[in-house]
Design a protein around this motif. Sequence first.
Motif, PDB file in Angstrom:
ATOM      1  N   VAL A 196       1.149  -0.938   0.107  1.00  9.88           N
ATOM      2  CA  VAL A 196      -0.243   0.258   0.025  1.00  9.88           C
ATOM      3  C   VAL A 196       0.671   1.381  -0.303  1.00  9.88           C
ATOM      4  O   VAL A 196       0.560   2.198  -0.686  1.00  9.88           O
ATOM      5  CB  VAL A 196      -0.999  -0.317   1.278  1.00  9.88           C
ATOM      6  N   VAL A 208       0.711   3.526  -3.185  1.00 10.56           N
ATOM      7  CA  VAL A 208      -0.117   4.542  -2.809  1.00 10.56           C
ATOM      8  C   VAL A 208       0.260   5.844  -1.936  1.00 10.56           C
ATOM      9  O   VAL A 208       0.624   6.882  -2.983  1.00 10.56           O
ATOM     10  CB  VAL A 208      -1.539   4.202  -2.653  1.00 10.56           C
ATOM     11  N   CYS A 209       0.586   5.378  -1.188  1.00 13.87           N
ATOM     12  CA  CYS A 209       1.524   6.371  -0.257  1.00 13.87           C
ATOM     13  C   CYS A 209       3.197   7.653  -0.341  1.00 13.87           C
ATOM     14  O   CYS A 209       3.081   8.714  -0.422  1.00 13.87           O
ATOM     15  CB  CYS A 209       1.758   6.664   1.294  1.00 13.87           C
ATOM     16  N   CYS A 259       3.722  11.004  -2.635  1.00 14.44           N
ATOM     17  CA  CYS A 259       3.586  12.030  -2.270  1.00 14.44           C
ATOM     18  C   CYS A 259       4.519  12.054  -0.870  1.00 14.44           C
ATOM     19  O   CYS A 259       5.045  12.780  -0.594  1.00 14.44           O
ATOM     20  CB  CYS A 259       1.703  12.168  -1.655  1.00 14.44           C
ATOM     21  N   HIS A 260       4.444  10.348  -0.436  1.00 17.38           N
ATOM     22  CA  HIS A 260       5.385  11.182   1.241  1.00 17.38           C
ATOM     23  C   HIS A 260       6.564  10.218   0.900  1.00 17.38           C
ATOM     24  O   HIS A 260       6.898   8.967   0.498  1.00 17.38           O
ATOM     25  CB  HIS A 260       4.909  10.014   2.052  1.00 17.38           C
ATOM     26  N   LEU A 320       2.779  20.287   2.776  1.00 17.75           N
ATOM     27  CA  LEU A 320       3.835  19.797   3.326  1.00 17.75           C
ATOM     28  C   LEU A 320       3.327  17.844   3.722  1.00 17.75           C
ATOM     29  O   LEU A 320       2.973  18.253   4.533  1.00 17.75           O
ATOM     30  CB  LEU A 320       4.905  19.929   3.812  1.00 17.75           C
ATOM     31  N   PRO A 342       4.081  15.167   5.184  1.00 21.40           N
ATOM     32  CA  PRO A 342       5.307  14.345   6.154  1.00 21.40           C
ATOM     33  C   PRO A 342       6.141  13.323   5.817  1.00 21.40           C
ATOM     34  O   PRO A 342       4.823  12.331   5.183  1.00 21.40           O
ATOM     35  CB  PRO A 342       4.668  14.937   7.462  1.00 21.40           C
ATOM     36  N   ILE A 353       5.663   8.628  11.343  1.00 23.18           N
ATOM     37  CA  ILE A 353       4.314   8.878  11.633  1.00 23.18           C
ATOM     38  C   ILE A 353       3.573   8.687  13.032  1.00 23.18           C
ATOM     39  O   ILE A 353       3.659   9.607  13.815  1.00 23.18           O
ATOM     40  CB  ILE A 353       3.672   9.499  10.367  1.00 23.18           C
ATOM     41  N   VAL A 368      -3.451   7.073  12.322  1.00 20.12           N
ATOM     42  CA  VAL A 368      -2.998   6.939  11.249  1.00 20.12           C
ATOM     43  C   VAL A 368      -4.580   6.227  10.885  1.00 20.12           C
ATOM     44  O   VAL A 368      -4.580   6.436   9.407  1.00 20.12           O
ATOM     45  CB  VAL A 368      -2.141   6.426  10.791  1.00 20.12           C
ATOM     46  N   LEU A 376      -7.447   8.572  10.475  1.00 20.48           N
ATOM     47  CA  LEU A 376      -6.710   9.278   9.555  1.00 20.48           C
ATOM     48  C   LEU A 376      -7.387   8.780   8.672  1.00 20.48           C
ATOM     49  O   LEU A 376      -7.968   9.449   7.416  1.00 20.48           O
ATOM     50  CB  LEU A 376      -5.749  10.054   9.364  1.00 20.48           C
ATOM     51  N   LEU A 377      -6.911   7.663   7.690  1.00 13.91           N
ATOM     52  CA  LEU A 377      -7.366   6.747   6.591  1.00 13.91           C
ATOM     53  C   LEU A 377      -8.826   6.616   6.572  1.00 13.91           C
ATOM     54  O   LEU A 377      -9.005   6.112   5.083  1.00 13.91           O
ATOM     55  CB  LEU A 377      -6.067   5.866   6.182  1.00 13.91           C
ATOM     56  N   ILE A 430      -8.277  18.591   6.209  1.00 13.69           N
ATOM     57  CA  ILE A 430      -6.687  18.310   5.774  1.00 13.69           C
ATOM     58  C   ILE A 430      -6.624  18.411   4.482  1.00 13.69           C
ATOM     59  O   ILE A 430      -7.657  18.394   3.700  1.00 13.69           O
ATOM     60  CB  ILE A 430      -6.434  16.146   6.116  1.00 13.69           C
ATOM     61  N   MET A 457      -4.216  16.736   2.531  1.00 17.29           N
ATOM     62  CA  MET A 457      -4.850  15.084   1.885  1.00 17.29           C
ATOM     63  C   MET A 457      -5.825  15.206   1.131  1.00 17.29           C
ATOM     64  O   MET A 457      -6.836  14.426   2.295  1.00 17.29           O
ATOM     65  CB  MET A 457      -3.801  14.302   2.932  1.00 17.29           C
ATOM     66  N   PRO A 473      -7.135   8.863   0.242  1.00 21.14           N
ATOM     67  CA  PRO A 473      -5.860   8.468  -0.716  1.00 21.14           C
ATOM     68  C   PRO A 473      -6.201   7.160  -0.845  1.00 21.14           C
ATOM     69  O   PRO A 473      -5.775   7.142  -2.095  1.00 21.14           O
ATOM     70  CB  PRO A 473      -4.263   8.203   0.051  1.00 21.14           C
ATOM     71  N   LEU A 474      -7.679   6.447  -0.444  1.00 16.39           N
ATOM     72  CA  LEU A 474      -7.132   5.196   0.079  1.00 16.39           C
ATOM     73  C   LEU A 474      -8.788   4.852  -0.547  1.00 16.39           C
ATOM     74  O   LEU A 474      -9.786   6.062   0.028  1.00 16.39           O
ATOM     75  CB  LEU A 474      -7.299   4.237   0.267  1.00 16.39           C
TER      76      LEU A 474
HETATM   77  C1  HEC Z   1      -1.773  13.109  -3.340  1.00 10.57           C
HETATM   78  C2  HEC Z   1      -0.792  13.065  -2.403  1.00 10.57           C
HETATM   79  C3  HEC Z   1      -0.657  12.319  -1.028  1.00 10.57           C
HETATM   80  C4  HEC Z   1      -0.749  10.608  -1.025  1.00 10.57           C
HETATM   81  C5  HEC Z   1      -1.158  10.092  -2.669  1.00 10.57           C
HETATM   82  C6  HEC Z   1      -0.954  10.632   0.964  1.00 10.57           C
HETATM   83  N1  HEC Z   1      -0.913  11.772   0.920  1.00 10.57           N
HETATM   84 FE1  HEC Z   1      -1.168  11.729   3.258  1.00 10.57          FE
HETATM   85  N2  HEC Z   1      -0.204  13.982   2.914  1.00 10.57           N
HETATM   86  C7  HEC Z   1      -0.491  14.702   1.775  1.00 10.57           C
HETATM   87  C8  HEC Z   1      -0.541  16.030   2.267  1.00 10.57           C
HETATM   88  C9  HEC Z   1      -0.295  17.486   1.165  1.00 10.57           C
HETATM   89  C10 HEC Z   1      -0.906  16.257   3.805  1.00 10.57           C
HETATM   90  C11 HEC Z   1      -0.388  16.907   4.492  1.00 10.57           C
HETATM   91  C12 HEC Z   1      -1.523  17.410   5.071  1.00 10.57           C
HETATM   92  C13 HEC Z   1      -2.081  19.418   5.832  1.00 10.57           C
HETATM   93  O1  HEC Z   1      -1.524  19.611   6.064  1.00 10.57           O
HETATM   94  O2  HEC Z   1      -3.277  18.977   5.518  1.00 10.57           O
HETATM   95  C14 HEC Z   1      -0.559  14.922   4.345  1.00 10.57           C
HETATM   96  C15 HEC Z   1      -0.707  14.123   5.149  1.00 10.57           C
HETATM   97  C16 HEC Z   1      -0.609  13.119   6.376  1.00 10.57           C
HETATM   98  C17 HEC Z   1      -0.531  12.285   7.197  1.00 10.57           C
HETATM   99  C18 HEC Z   1      -0.106  13.651   8.142  1.00 10.57           C
HETATM  100  C19 HEC Z   1      -1.858  14.183   8.598  1.00 10.57           C
HETATM  101  C20 HEC Z   1      -0.966  15.129  10.264  1.00 10.57           C
HETATM  102  O3  HEC Z   1      -1.381  14.345  11.200  1.00 10.57           O
HETATM  103  O4  HEC Z   1      -0.257  16.173  10.333  1.00 10.57           O
HETATM  104  C21 HEC Z   1      -0.168  11.317   7.001  1.00 10.57           C
HETATM  105  C22 HEC Z   1       0.036  10.158   8.727  1.00 10.57           C
HETATM  106  C23 HEC Z   1      -0.499  10.816   5.794  1.00 10.57           C
HETATM  107  N3  HEC Z   1      -0.268  12.128   5.013  1.00 10.57           N
HETATM  108  C24 HEC Z   1      -0.472   9.220   5.542  1.00 10.57           C
HETATM  109  C25 HEC Z   1      -0.930   9.111   4.156  1.00 10.57           C
HETATM  110  C26 HEC Z   1      -0.971   7.695   3.954  1.00 10.57           C
HETATM  111  C27 HEC Z   1      -0.663   6.704   4.770  1.00 10.57           C
HETATM  112  C28 HEC Z   1      -0.749   7.535   2.702  1.00 10.57           C
HETATM  113  C29 HEC Z   1      -0.748   5.894   1.559  1.00 10.57           C
HETATM  114  C30 HEC Z   1      -2.396   5.258   2.185  1.00 10.57           C
HETATM  115  C31 HEC Z   1      -1.366   8.641   2.308  1.00 10.57           C
HETATM  116  N4  HEC Z   1      -0.680   9.691   3.074  1.00 10.57           N
HETATM  117  C32 HEC Z   1      -1.249   9.014   0.508  1.00 10.57           C
HETATM  118  C33 HEC Z   1      -0.840  13.896   0.914  1.00 10.57           C
HETATM  119  C34 HEC Z   1      -0.538  12.642   0.109  1.00 10.57           C
END
Ligand code: HEC
Length: 251
Positions: free
Chosen positions: A52, A56-57, A60-61, A129, A131, A136, A147, A150-151, A178, A180, A183-184
């Motif tokens: 995953v 997926v993640c 961006c991460h 941004l 992170p 995390i 987490v 969140l998802l 948020i 983000m 994502p799923l």
């Molecule tokens: C399209 C880009 C993108 C994808 C794909 C993505 N993220 Fe993110 N994610 C972001 C962005 C942008 C932020 C910052 C959000 C904010 O600060 O509001 C973030 C923030 C987060 C955070 C931190 C939230 C916090 O408390 O600050 C987590 C945990 C996270 N993502 C987990 C995941 C996971 C796990 C996946 C895969 C299943 C994923 N992300 C896929 C763009 C993405």
Amino acid sequence: MKRIVLAAVAALTLGAPAALASGEGDLAAQSWSFDGIFGQYDRHAMQRGFQVYKEVCAACHALKYVAFRNLADLGFNEEEIKAIAAEYQIADGPDEAGDMFTRPGRPSDQFPAPFANDQAARASNNGALPPNLSLITKARAHGPDYVYALLTGYRDPPADVVLGEGMNYSLAMPGNQIAMPPPLTEGQVTFADGTPATVEQMSRDVVQFLAWSAEPTLEERKNAGIKSMLFLALMTGLLYVSKRRIWSKLH
Ligand code: HEC
């Protein structure tokens, strides 16, 4: 005094709440295979979770500090790790002409970040941004539960809530907004072991993977704890018996 101590012990042991408050977000406590003193990671779940992250993640991460060879902890063998590493292009150099170049990854390389720098990451993500994810689950209170929440916690905003531009409504995020996007989606990845890829399943598995990346030595730590408890129990028994022996002669 005794009462205070008893109350404190009771509060510590019995007070495990079913719902944890984190900021304004709404968090339900999940049960994880790595919880508790005998807790262990679930290799199958970690492998699915890695899939995953990768599919997926990782768009961006970043997953800083994790090298491909660390994936041995997930149960991958050397050949599999070499093949996974080779799927990535790693920046290296300079070569003899002084130029930087890219080459296929090697087991000793770390996972490359998806963006060259924070500015590029923000520019692609509506100013927010994404992170680094490798730490995390330790960087947030109740990390694994958070987490997961969140998802799985994206909802349509209630009628009286006005979202900022490009923001999404989240039950878990403090403040409920948020950047983000969710994502799923159902069936987004195809798990090699045939596990149905529901949003809940993918979320649980990626949390299992991220819990490992944040604390790869959890199992050793817990084993050491159990061994010391056994040792202390044994010592207590031995000392008690020797005390009885020694004092028995003095009557
Ligand atoms: C399209 C880009 C993108 C994808 C794909 C993505 N993220 Fe993110 N994610 C972001 C962005 C942008 C932020 C910052 C959000 C904010 O600060 O509001 C973030 C923030 C987060 C955070 C931190 C939230 C916090 O408390 O600050 C987590 C945990 C996270 N993502 C987990 C995941 C996971 C796990 C996946 C895969 C299943 C994923 N992300 C896929 C763009 C993405």
